[in-house]
Enzyme design. Sequence first.
Site, PDB file in Angstrom:
ATOM      1  N   HIS A 258      -3.827   9.427   9.369  1.00 27.82           N
ATOM      2  CA  HIS A 258      -3.195   8.136   9.654  1.00 27.82           C
ATOM      3  C   HIS A 258      -2.201   8.375  10.784  1.00 27.82           C
ATOM      4  O   HIS A 258      -1.288   9.177  10.619  1.00 27.82           O
ATOM      5  CB  HIS A 258      -2.366   7.657   8.465  1.00 27.82           C
ATOM      6  CG  HIS A 258      -3.161   7.212   7.285  1.00 27.82           C
ATOM      7  ND1 HIS A 258      -2.568   6.769   6.125  1.00 27.82           N
ATOM      8  CD2 HIS A 258      -4.488   7.111   7.087  1.00 27.82           C
ATOM      9  CE1 HIS A 258      -3.505   6.412   5.265  1.00 27.82           C
ATOM     10  NE2 HIS A 258      -4.683   6.628   5.822  1.00 27.82           N
TER      11      HIS A 258
ATOM     12  N   CYS B  64      -0.571  11.768   7.103  1.00 31.91           N
ATOM     13  CA  CYS B  64      -0.019  10.480   7.536  1.00 31.91           C
ATOM     14  C   CYS B  64       1.270  10.762   8.298  1.00 31.91           C
ATOM     15  O   CYS B  64       2.287  11.129   7.709  1.00 31.91           O
ATOM     16  CB  CYS B  64       0.246   9.575   6.332  1.00 31.91           C
ATOM     17  SG  CYS B  64       1.067   8.036   6.817  1.00 31.91           S
TER      18      CYS B  64
ATOM     19  N   TYR C 250      -0.552  -4.615   8.318  1.00 35.18           N
ATOM     20  CA  TYR C 250      -1.919  -4.433   8.824  1.00 35.18           C
ATOM     21  C   TYR C 250      -2.365  -5.588   9.732  1.00 35.18           C
ATOM     22  O   TYR C 250      -3.421  -6.177   9.531  1.00 35.18           O
ATOM     23  CB  TYR C 250      -2.891  -4.255   7.652  1.00 35.18           C
ATOM     24  CG  TYR C 250      -2.705  -2.904   6.992  1.00 35.18           C
ATOM     25  CD1 TYR C 250      -3.455  -1.798   7.417  1.00 35.18           C
ATOM     26  CD2 TYR C 250      -1.756  -2.720   6.009  1.00 35.18           C
ATOM     27  CE1 TYR C 250      -3.258  -0.557   6.843  1.00 35.18           C
ATOM     28  CE2 TYR C 250      -1.552  -1.470   5.437  1.00 35.18           C
ATOM     29  CZ  TYR C 250      -2.307  -0.403   5.855  1.00 35.18           C
ATOM     30  OH  TYR C 250      -2.115   0.832   5.311  1.00 35.18           O
TER      31      TYR C 250
ATOM     32  N   HIS D 297      -2.736  11.459  -0.004  1.00 31.88           N
ATOM     33  CA  HIS D 297      -1.804  10.811   0.929  1.00 31.88           C
ATOM     34  C   HIS D 297      -0.375  11.187   0.541  1.00 31.88           C
ATOM     35  O   HIS D 297      -0.061  11.282  -0.641  1.00 31.88           O
ATOM     36  CB  HIS D 297      -1.998   9.290   0.818  1.00 31.88           C
ATOM     37  CG  HIS D 297      -1.226   8.503   1.817  1.00 31.88           C
ATOM     38  ND1 HIS D 297       0.115   8.227   1.690  1.00 31.88           N
ATOM     39  CD2 HIS D 297      -1.611   7.925   2.986  1.00 31.88           C
ATOM     40  CE1 HIS D 297       0.517   7.504   2.735  1.00 31.88           C
ATOM     41  NE2 HIS D 297      -0.512   7.312   3.534  1.00 31.88           N
TER      42      HIS D 297
ATOM     43  N   ASP E 299      -2.446   3.595  11.789  1.00 33.58           N
ATOM     44  CA  ASP E 299      -1.844   3.138  10.541  1.00 33.58           C
ATOM     45  C   ASP E 299      -0.810   2.078  10.868  1.00 33.58           C
ATOM     46  O   ASP E 299      -0.034   2.236  11.808  1.00 33.58           O
ATOM     47  CB  ASP E 299      -1.182   4.319   9.838  1.00 33.58           C
ATOM     48  CG  ASP E 299      -0.823   4.007   8.408  1.00 33.58           C
ATOM     49  OD1 ASP E 299      -1.393   3.065   7.849  1.00 33.58           O
ATOM     50  OD2 ASP E 299       0.025   4.718   7.855  1.00 33.58           O
ATOM     51  N   HIS E 300      -0.809   1.037  10.133  1.00 31.38           N
ATOM     52  CA  HIS E 300       0.125  -0.080  10.309  1.00 31.38           C
ATOM     53  C   HIS E 300       0.152  -0.489  11.771  1.00 31.38           C
ATOM     54  O   HIS E 300      -0.564   0.026  12.611  1.00 31.38           O
ATOM     55  CB  HIS E 300       1.540   0.283   9.837  1.00 31.38           C
ATOM     56  CG  HIS E 300       1.586   0.619   8.387  1.00 31.38           C
ATOM     57  ND1 HIS E 300       2.735   0.930   7.725  1.00 31.38           N
ATOM     58  CD2 HIS E 300       0.609   0.689   7.445  1.00 31.38           C
ATOM     59  CE1 HIS E 300       2.486   1.170   6.453  1.00 31.38           C
ATOM     60  NE2 HIS E 300       1.190   1.049   6.267  1.00 31.38           N
TER      61      HIS E 300
HETATM   62  C1  DNO Z   1       0.148   2.236   3.300  1.00 29.98           C
HETATM   63  C2  DNO Z   1      -0.904   3.194   2.973  1.00 29.98           C
HETATM   64  C3  DNO Z   1      -0.807   3.700   1.547  1.00 29.98           C
HETATM   65  C4  DNO Z   1      -2.049   4.497   1.212  1.00 29.98           C
HETATM   66  C5  DNO Z   1      -2.077   5.046  -0.180  1.00 29.98           C
HETATM   67  C6  DNO Z   1      -3.194   6.048  -0.289  1.00 29.98           C
HETATM   68  O1  DNO Z   1       0.006   1.427   4.130  1.00 29.98           O
HETATM   69  O2  DNO Z   1      -0.956   4.219   3.873  1.00 29.98           O
HETATM   70  O3  DNO Z   1      -0.704   2.616   0.680  1.00 29.98           O
HETATM   71  O4  DNO Z   1      -3.174   3.689   1.330  1.00 29.98           O
HETATM   72  O5  DNO Z   1      -0.878   5.618  -0.514  1.00 29.98           O
HETATM   73  O6  DNO Z   1      -3.435   6.340  -1.626  1.00 29.98           O
END
Ligand code: DNO
Length: 398
Positions: A297, A270, A371, A232, A354-355
């Site tokens: 993501h 991401c 989340y 990530h 994501d989020h």
């Molecule tokens: C945040 C996430 C990160 C992710 C880590 C992966 O919301 O995208 O915390 O889980 O960095 O190792």
Amino acid sequence: MRQVWRWFGPDDTTTLPMVRQAGAAGIVTALHGVAPGIVWSPEAIAQRQSELAAHGFTWDVVESLPVSEAIKTQSGDWRDHIDAYRISLDNLAAAGIQVICYNFMPVLDWTRTQLAAPMPHGGTAMNFDLIDFAVFDIHILKRPGAVNDFPEDVVEAARLRAAEMDDRTSNSLIRAIGSGLPGDQIFSLDELLTRIAGYDKIDAPSLRSHFADFLGEVVPHAEKLGLRLCCHPDDPPFDLLGLPRIMSCEADYQWLVDAVGSPSNGITLCSGALGVRFETDLPGMVQRLGSHIHFVHLRNTRRSQRWGHQASFFEDEHLKGETDMPALISALLDEQARRRAEGRTDAEIPMRPDHGQDILDDLSRGGTAGYPAIGRLKGLAELRGVVHGLEHARRTQT
Ligand code: DNO
């Protein structure tokens, strides 16, 4: 793309029946209670799988199998931690879980200065304000040398803001920055300074060499097990607290895939993290490095101000913000088509919204910052709409 959803375990306020209603096909989770460096036992993995199976879900992606600070700094028990990492990989492979996400950020993970910034629509979003971060670093944490790590106008603005900040605001700033710490860890300011001091002699090249050593130790093992590791990016994608961040842009990912050439050495793309750097070309990155992407993501950000690579930004709605989401998704669909043509068994890439912004009932439900149930459901629904529209256009054009 396979639509997956991050679930934090039985205490998650977004329950598995709610995830089912959101229409996700699979689950992304981790054994959050196990400290970095400790083996994930077959029993604990099986327990988590059975919790998911009770609601008809599979554990599709591990996020994250954390890399300990000892491994990143090559200190203390780091060799034992590498052994533990490999044993956890054995146990995950034996349980049939193939995609393993991790990151290589020193000390902190994702970092925001406000968890619930009010949005014009009445909901809230997560925010990173570089001036607030400078207030934290220079005036609250009082990290030696911190003033040298910000542009002069940021240092001055932070001085003025710190002078007016009341205890409530500074406590919520400390809490917001602490929320991104890996797992459930909460550090005191003194502990944070001690951890930062652990990197006194580690600059970006030495952190990169530690990362290369880690990859050399785990990637061949993962390849034997048929696993797909995926790193990530740094979030935000620039140095924080004087600590080097080395997975912030496309060149860093080119370095990663060149460091150990293996299908098991891959990328978590991401868009929210990488998209904060103004020069990031996400569709182009998918074209150039797509074959290494094992997990996606999708999230969007909007910068309010930028200084070189550094920026203040907030988490915008999934289809707003500065990333052209349809262009990125289109590139990902092209990548999947390429994989199908090659006969790859991993042609369908797992993707999670994501989020999400906190909207409607999210505002009172509580749960893990970033989340929310409804904000993510809205994001997933919008992303799913883009996928369907693009797929329809492709079918009717050919
Ligand atoms: C945040 C996430 C990160 C992710 C880590 C992966 O919301 O995208 O915390 O889980 O960095 O190792």
